[in-house]
Design an enzyme around this catalytic site. Sequence first.
Site, PDB file in Angstrom:
ATOM      1  N   THR A  13       0.826  -1.219   0.000  1.00  0.00           N
ATOM      2  CA  THR A  13       0.000   0.000   0.000  1.00  0.00           C
ATOM      3  C   THR A  13       0.860   1.269   0.000  1.00  0.00           C
ATOM      4  O   THR A  13       0.655   2.171  -0.812  1.00  0.00           O
ATOM      5  CB  THR A  13      -0.913  -0.005   1.245  1.00  0.00           C
ATOM      6  OG1 THR A  13      -1.694  -1.198   1.205  1.00  0.00           O
ATOM      7  CG2 THR A  13      -1.833   1.200   1.278  1.00  0.00           C
ATOM      8  N   ILE A  14       1.823   1.340   0.891  1.00  0.00           N
ATOM      9  CA  ILE A  14       2.654   2.546   1.000  1.00  0.00           C
ATOM     10  C   ILE A  14       3.789   2.512  -0.035  1.00  0.00           C
ATOM     11  O   ILE A  14       4.047   3.500  -0.725  1.00  0.00           O
ATOM     12  CB  ILE A  14       3.216   2.686   2.441  1.00  0.00           C
ATOM     13  CG1 ILE A  14       2.052   2.844   3.451  1.00  0.00           C
ATOM     14  CG2 ILE A  14       4.199   3.845   2.549  1.00  0.00           C
ATOM     15  CD1 ILE A  14       1.176   4.061   3.265  1.00  0.00           C
ATOM     16  N   GLY A 111       4.680   2.066  11.259  1.00  0.00           N
ATOM     17  CA  GLY A 111       4.456   0.757  11.904  1.00  0.00           C
ATOM     18  C   GLY A 111       5.623   0.347  12.781  1.00  0.00           C
ATOM     19  O   GLY A 111       5.509  -0.577  13.588  1.00  0.00           O
ATOM     20  N   SER A 140       3.050   7.636  11.347  1.00  0.00           N
ATOM     21  CA  SER A 140       1.888   6.997  10.719  1.00  0.00           C
ATOM     22  C   SER A 140       0.907   8.023  10.144  1.00  0.00           C
ATOM     23  O   SER A 140       1.054   9.227  10.353  1.00  0.00           O
ATOM     24  CB  SER A 140       1.144   6.147  11.756  1.00  0.00           C
ATOM     25  OG  SER A 140       0.467   7.026  12.647  1.00  0.00           O
ATOM     26  N   CYS A 141      -0.116   7.514   9.475  1.00  0.00           N
ATOM     27  CA  CYS A 141      -1.119   8.386   8.854  1.00  0.00           C
ATOM     28  C   CYS A 141      -1.838   9.258   9.882  1.00  0.00           C
ATOM     29  O   CYS A 141      -1.963  10.479   9.708  1.00  0.00           O
ATOM     30  CB  CYS A 141      -2.123   7.540   8.080  1.00  0.00           C
ATOM     31  SG  CYS A 141      -2.679   6.065   8.959  1.00  0.00           S
ATOM     32  N   ARG A 169     -10.348   3.863   9.961  1.00  0.00           N
ATOM     33  CA  ARG A 169     -10.787   2.826   9.010  1.00  0.00           C
ATOM     34  C   ARG A 169     -10.224   1.492   9.518  1.00  0.00           C
ATOM     35  O   ARG A 169      -9.101   1.443  10.052  1.00  0.00           O
ATOM     36  CB  ARG A 169     -10.319   3.145   7.581  1.00  0.00           C
ATOM     37  CG  ARG A 169      -8.787   3.092   7.345  1.00  0.00           C
ATOM     38  CD  ARG A 169      -8.310   1.692   7.015  1.00  0.00           C
ATOM     39  NE  ARG A 169      -6.880   1.571   6.844  1.00  0.00           N
ATOM     40  CZ  ARG A 169      -6.009   1.312   7.809  1.00  0.00           C
ATOM     41  NH1 ARG A 169      -6.394   1.193   9.070  1.00  0.00           N
ATOM     42  NH2 ARG A 169      -4.724   1.175   7.528  1.00  0.00           N
ATOM     43  N   HIS A 195      -1.649   7.156  19.678  1.00  0.00           N
ATOM     44  CA  HIS A 195      -1.440   8.291  18.761  1.00  0.00           C
ATOM     45  C   HIS A 195      -0.919   9.538  19.471  1.00  0.00           C
ATOM     46  O   HIS A 195      -0.082  10.256  18.921  1.00  0.00           O
ATOM     47  CB  HIS A 195      -2.752   8.586  18.017  1.00  0.00           C
ATOM     48  CG  HIS A 195      -3.321   7.377  17.355  1.00  0.00           C
ATOM     49  ND1 HIS A 195      -4.274   6.568  17.964  1.00  0.00           N
ATOM     50  CD2 HIS A 195      -3.030   6.797  16.171  1.00  0.00           C
ATOM     51  CE1 HIS A 195      -4.561   5.559  17.167  1.00  0.00           C
ATOM     52  NE2 HIS A 195      -3.826   5.669  16.080  1.00  0.00           N
ATOM     53  N   HIS A 221      -9.734   7.996   7.802  1.00  0.00           N
ATOM     54  CA  HIS A 221     -10.032   8.134   9.234  1.00  0.00           C
ATOM     55  C   HIS A 221     -10.736   9.479   9.426  1.00  0.00           C
ATOM     56  O   HIS A 221     -10.517  10.410   8.653  1.00  0.00           O
ATOM     57  CB  HIS A 221      -8.753   8.201  10.073  1.00  0.00           C
ATOM     58  CG  HIS A 221      -7.730   7.147   9.790  1.00  0.00           C
ATOM     59  ND1 HIS A 221      -7.952   5.810  10.000  1.00  0.00           N
ATOM     60  CD2 HIS A 221      -6.449   7.244   9.342  1.00  0.00           C
ATOM     61  CE1 HIS A 221      -6.851   5.133   9.702  1.00  0.00           C
ATOM     62  NE2 HIS A 221      -5.928   5.973   9.286  1.00  0.00           N
ATOM     63  N   GLN A 300      -5.649   7.352   4.786  1.00  0.00           N
ATOM     64  CA  GLN A 300      -4.534   6.614   5.382  1.00  0.00           C
ATOM     65  C   GLN A 300      -3.506   6.121   4.378  1.00  0.00           C
ATOM     66  O   GLN A 300      -2.319   6.031   4.677  1.00  0.00           O
ATOM     67  CB  GLN A 300      -5.084   5.427   6.197  1.00  0.00           C
ATOM     68  CG  GLN A 300      -5.455   4.177   5.399  1.00  0.00           C
ATOM     69  CD  GLN A 300      -6.787   4.275   4.665  1.00  0.00           C
ATOM     70  OE1 GLN A 300      -7.515   5.245   4.813  1.00  0.00           O
ATOM     71  NE2 GLN A 300      -7.123   3.247   3.886  1.00  0.00           N
TER      72      GLN A 300
HETATM   73  P1  NAD Z   1       1.460  -3.744   3.089  1.00  0.00           P
HETATM   74  O1  NAD Z   1       1.253  -5.046   3.758  1.00  0.00           O
HETATM   75  O2  NAD Z   1       0.404  -3.202   2.200  1.00  0.00           O
HETATM   76  O3  NAD Z   1       2.799  -3.810   2.215  1.00  0.00           O
HETATM   77  C1  NAD Z   1       3.994  -4.348   2.712  1.00  0.00           C
HETATM   78  C2  NAD Z   1       4.750  -4.970   1.556  1.00  0.00           C
HETATM   79  O4  NAD Z   1       6.016  -5.451   2.027  1.00  0.00           O
HETATM   80  C3  NAD Z   1       4.026  -6.163   0.932  1.00  0.00           C
HETATM   81  O5  NAD Z   1       4.104  -6.050  -0.469  1.00  0.00           O
HETATM   82  C4  NAD Z   1       4.838  -7.374   1.419  1.00  0.00           C
HETATM   83  O6  NAD Z   1       4.822  -8.419   0.478  1.00  0.00           O
HETATM   84  C5  NAD Z   1       6.219  -6.756   1.504  1.00  0.00           C
HETATM   85  N1  NAD Z   1       7.160  -7.475   2.403  1.00  0.00           N
HETATM   86  C6  NAD Z   1       6.859  -8.203   3.508  1.00  0.00           C
HETATM   87  N2  NAD Z   1       8.001  -8.657   4.057  1.00  0.00           N
HETATM   88  C7  NAD Z   1       9.018  -8.192   3.298  1.00  0.00           C
HETATM   89  C8  NAD Z   1      10.441  -8.326   3.361  1.00  0.00           C
HETATM   90  N3  NAD Z   1      11.025  -9.018   4.347  1.00  0.00           N
HETATM   91  N4  NAD Z   1      11.203  -7.725   2.415  1.00  0.00           N
HETATM   92  C9  NAD Z   1      10.610  -7.012   1.429  1.00  0.00           C
HETATM   93  N5  NAD Z   1       9.270  -6.854   1.306  1.00  0.00           N
HETATM   94  C10 NAD Z   1       8.495  -7.443   2.242  1.00  0.00           C
HETATM   95  O7  NAD Z   1       1.825  -2.724   4.247  1.00  0.00           O
HETATM   96  P2  NAD Z   1       1.592  -1.144   4.231  1.00  0.00           P
HETATM   97  O8  NAD Z   1       0.192  -0.861   4.625  1.00  0.00           O
HETATM   98  O9  NAD Z   1       2.127  -0.574   2.984  1.00  0.00           O
HETATM   99  O10 NAD Z   1       2.473  -0.706   5.466  1.00  0.00           O
HETATM  100  C11 NAD Z   1       3.872  -0.508   5.367  1.00  0.00           C
HETATM  101  C12 NAD Z   1       4.325   0.382   6.510  1.00  0.00           C
HETATM  102  O11 NAD Z   1       3.668   1.661   6.367  1.00  0.00           O
HETATM  103  C13 NAD Z   1       3.953  -0.122   7.904  1.00  0.00           C
HETATM  104  O12 NAD Z   1       4.947   0.310   8.805  1.00  0.00           O
HETATM  105  C14 NAD Z   1       2.653   0.600   8.199  1.00  0.00           C
HETATM  106  O13 NAD Z   1       2.378   0.723   9.563  1.00  0.00           O
HETATM  107  C15 NAD Z   1       2.939   1.945   7.556  1.00  0.00           C
HETATM  108  N6  NAD Z   1       1.751   2.730   7.195  1.00  0.00           N
HETATM  109  C16 NAD Z   1       0.670   2.122   6.638  1.00  0.00           C
HETATM  110  C17 NAD Z   1      -0.433   2.886   6.317  1.00  0.00           C
HETATM  111  C18 NAD Z   1      -1.673   2.266   5.732  1.00  0.00           C
HETATM  112  O14 NAD Z   1      -2.734   2.817   5.949  1.00  0.00           O
HETATM  113  N7  NAD Z   1      -1.591   1.195   5.016  1.00  0.00           N
HETATM  114  C19 NAD Z   1      -0.423   4.262   6.544  1.00  0.00           C
HETATM  115  C20 NAD Z   1       0.712   4.869   7.040  1.00  0.00           C
HETATM  116  C21 NAD Z   1       1.806   4.082   7.391  1.00  0.00           C
END
Ligand code: NAD
Length: 340
Positions: A13-14, A111, A140-141, A169, A195, A221, A300
């Site tokens: 996602t990010i 995270g 974080s978001c 969310r 938070h 959110h 987010q």
């Molecule tokens: P996600 O699960 O959507 O994506 C993570 C990606 O990393 C996946 O493609 C997974 O296959 C890959 N991955 C897993 N293990 C791995 C490894 N060892 N080496 C390389 N790639 C690997 O997660 P996300 O939502 O993008 O979250 C990523 C970070 O961003 C987290 O710290 C999260 O807390 C933070 N974050 C998320 C959001 C959100 O709303 N999704 C918002 C802000 C911050």
Amino acid sequence: MAKVKIAVNGYGTIGKRVADAIRAQDDMEVVGVSKTKPNYEAQVAHYLGYDIYCPAENIGAFEKAGMPAAGTIEEMLEKSDLVVDCTPGGIGEKNKPLYEKVGLKAIWQGGESHPIAGFSFNAASNYQQAIGRDIVRVVSCNTTGLCRVISTIDKALGVNKVRASLARRAVDPNNIKKGPVDAIVLDPVKLPSHHGPDVRSVLPHINITTAALKVPTTEMHIHIVNMQVDKDCTAEDIKKIFSSESRIRFVGNGITATSEIMETTRDVKRSRSDVWENCIWPESIAVSDREFTFFQAIHQEAVTIPENIDAIRAMAELETDGAKSIEKTNKALGLSNWPL
Ligand code: NAD
């Protein structure tokens, strides 16, 4: 000037949004993105022309799936000046020795906890302190959304106290494994939620307490924010202060729901219908003495993306003026291009 070479470790996602945002800038470039398995997201990265790097043991699987990897994750890191770790919370910490081994600058996401870098970043709040740093955590978001409004008001009026309630969310749209589907979950029961303390990792002098609920939606959110300030002010003053911050947008024209904001961004064809700004309802701003309350919505998936770009620019010393970096990032992403 040579572009700064960036590895995006974790293309979810990010990570996919960070990679596209780097591509939109003229002073940095994506060396590659990492995927552990050749799934549908890897297929998209391949289609979009990103070099994919994977664990050594999965090189054959990527080849077999018709999206040959450019190399191992370690090889991607060796070719880079800086890595943006976008792996799931907790994995980033395990990756830290990999980055240290190559002597690479690194950014982690919200995270991970604050001690991973000992410095938590929000562009509007502490860009200057990130200049030249080797390791940074982008908060974080929810924390990003709170820091933007708190630091903006703090600079203008002085913030005495913040009390915020968050309706979060439940999961991202593509997350089919988690809920809730039909419940409102106290997140957590024991107050405060994390938070408030997380905001203090960026703005240590702020007196803040937060409470959070998880609601069964997948996009945005909602925060109900209450601030006590040091100076007399009116709702018009607060609006004027918020409107001076480029990553805060006002929501009007009868919009009363997160789904209507997302519909608008789909209609104006924003990339992935991303909302990089805090969305504040100016009508909601209610002032009583030196205290005011308002509603804001935070997307987010998108809100931390410009912050990652500014963190890169500060760490790589591409720009020493935070306001200029913010403006450059905004322009490249198309932040102002939204008729609300
Ligand atoms: P996600 O699960 O959507 O994506 C993570 C990606 O990393 C996946 O493609 C997974 O296959 C890959 N991955 C897993 N293990 C791995 C490894 N060892 N080496 C390389 N790639 C690997 O997660 P996300 O939502 O993008 O979250 C990523 C970070 O961003 C987290 O710290 C999260 O807390 C933070 N974050 C998320 C959001 C959100 O709303 N999704 C918002 C802000 C911050």
